[in-house]
Design a protein around this motif. Structure first.
Motif: not given
Length: 315
Positions: A68, A81-82, A84-85, A146, A148, A204, A243-244
């Motif tokens: 990320a 960043h996506r 991580e999801i 997060s 993740n 998610t 992402t979160s």
């Protein structure tokens, strides 16, 4: 028309905690697998299976955080960043698979209970509990920022419960001689984890489908924007997250012609979104008349209603 952009992002989760948790969990996984086979305990093997998912979850979470960090490029303008999801979704699916396997094995052993060596099981499970508690302590600070890390934390948390269950089961078997308790504990571990795994998967999927992030009230966001001096209407409002912890917003604001300094209105809009709704990545388009997008149905995370006006909001 004018547009305002704010690209402030929340801080990246520390990876040192993930790295240490990964080292501890990986080291103990080997001992627990050997102990489960030698001591003939399905509950201990069940706990080892969860420990394996812990290792996978922690490794994936660590890799996701590093990936990320890669900067945005011409093909991926939002960066990585996506990822991580995707890692969090994979961890949830992994937990579902492990739970299914344990339930199947428990059914097999329920029909033909096998003798469990309780002393060894107690020792291994107690050590596992210590490792789980240490890993949870290291991950606690990043789990709320997060999905993740939350997925990795949930894996360790469920395994901690599994260790407690194995210890309790071994004590009961040692006292009563009921070897079938080992299978019951294994089933209980699987069933306990499933609802929490579903919550993680649902969160998610909401991000992957560009749904409104958890904790953001679209009606309140709209009301805040309508309350700005000079704003007559709001439409084409979208809120989603890459992402979160990284919500993004785009919106069209219809303003009075008397607003002579659009830049001031843009600044006030960004300020109210950041202060009241913690949304800092924003794109605001100003209009004196609603554009063609007003009233057009939109996808997830947006609003397909007719353009809201100051009169609508106060009716």
């Amino acid at each position: 028309m004018s547009a305002g952009h704010d690209h402030a992002l929340p801080a990246t989760t520390k990876e040192r905690s993930l790295r240490w948790a990964l080292v501890l969990t990986s080291a103990f996984l080997i001992a627990e697998v050997v102990g489960g086979v030698v001591l003939n305990s399905l509950a201990l093997l069940s706990d080892a299976a969860h420990m394996f998912t812990d290792v996978a979850a922690l490794a994936i979470a660590l890799a996701a955080i590093r990936i990320a960090r890669r900067p945005a490029d011409q093909r991926r303008t939002f960066g990585y960043h996506r990822f991580e999801i995707l890692a969090a979704a994979f961890n949830a699916l992994l937990l579902f698979g492990v739970a299914g396997y344990i339930l199947f094995e428990a059914w097999q052993r329920w029909r033909q209970p096998e003798e469990v060596q309780t002393t060894g099981v107690l020792v291994v499970a107690a050590l596992g509990l210590v490792v789980n508690l240490a890993s949870m302590w290291m991950l606690r600070s990043g789990k709320d920022a997060s999905l993740n890390v939350k997925g990795a934390y949930l894996e360790v948390w469920s395994d901690m419960l599994g260790s407690i269950g194995v210890i309790a089961g071994a004590i009961v078997i040692r006292i009563t001689g009921w070897n079938w308790v080992d299978s019951v504990i294994a089933v209980a571990i699987g069933l306990w984890v499933l609802p929490r795994t579903w919550v993680l998967l649902k969160d998610t999927l909401n991000i992957l489908l560009e749904g409104v992030p958890e904790g953001i009230d679209m009606a309140a966001v709209r009301q805040s924007l309508l309350g700005l001096p000079g704003v007559l209407g709001v439409h084409d409002l979208h809120v989603w997250a890459v992402t979160s912890g990284r919500p993004s917003l785009t919106v069209h604001l219809v303003h009075a012609r008397e607003v002579t300094v659009p830049a001031d209105l843009l600044e006030r809009a960004r300020a109210v979104l950041a202060a009241e709704h913690h949304i800092t990545h924003t794109t605001v388009q100003l209009e004196t008349q609603p554009c063609a997008q007003a009233g057009v149905a939109v996808g997830p995370g947006g609003s397909g209603d007719e353009p809201a006006s100051r009169e609508d909001a106060h009716a």
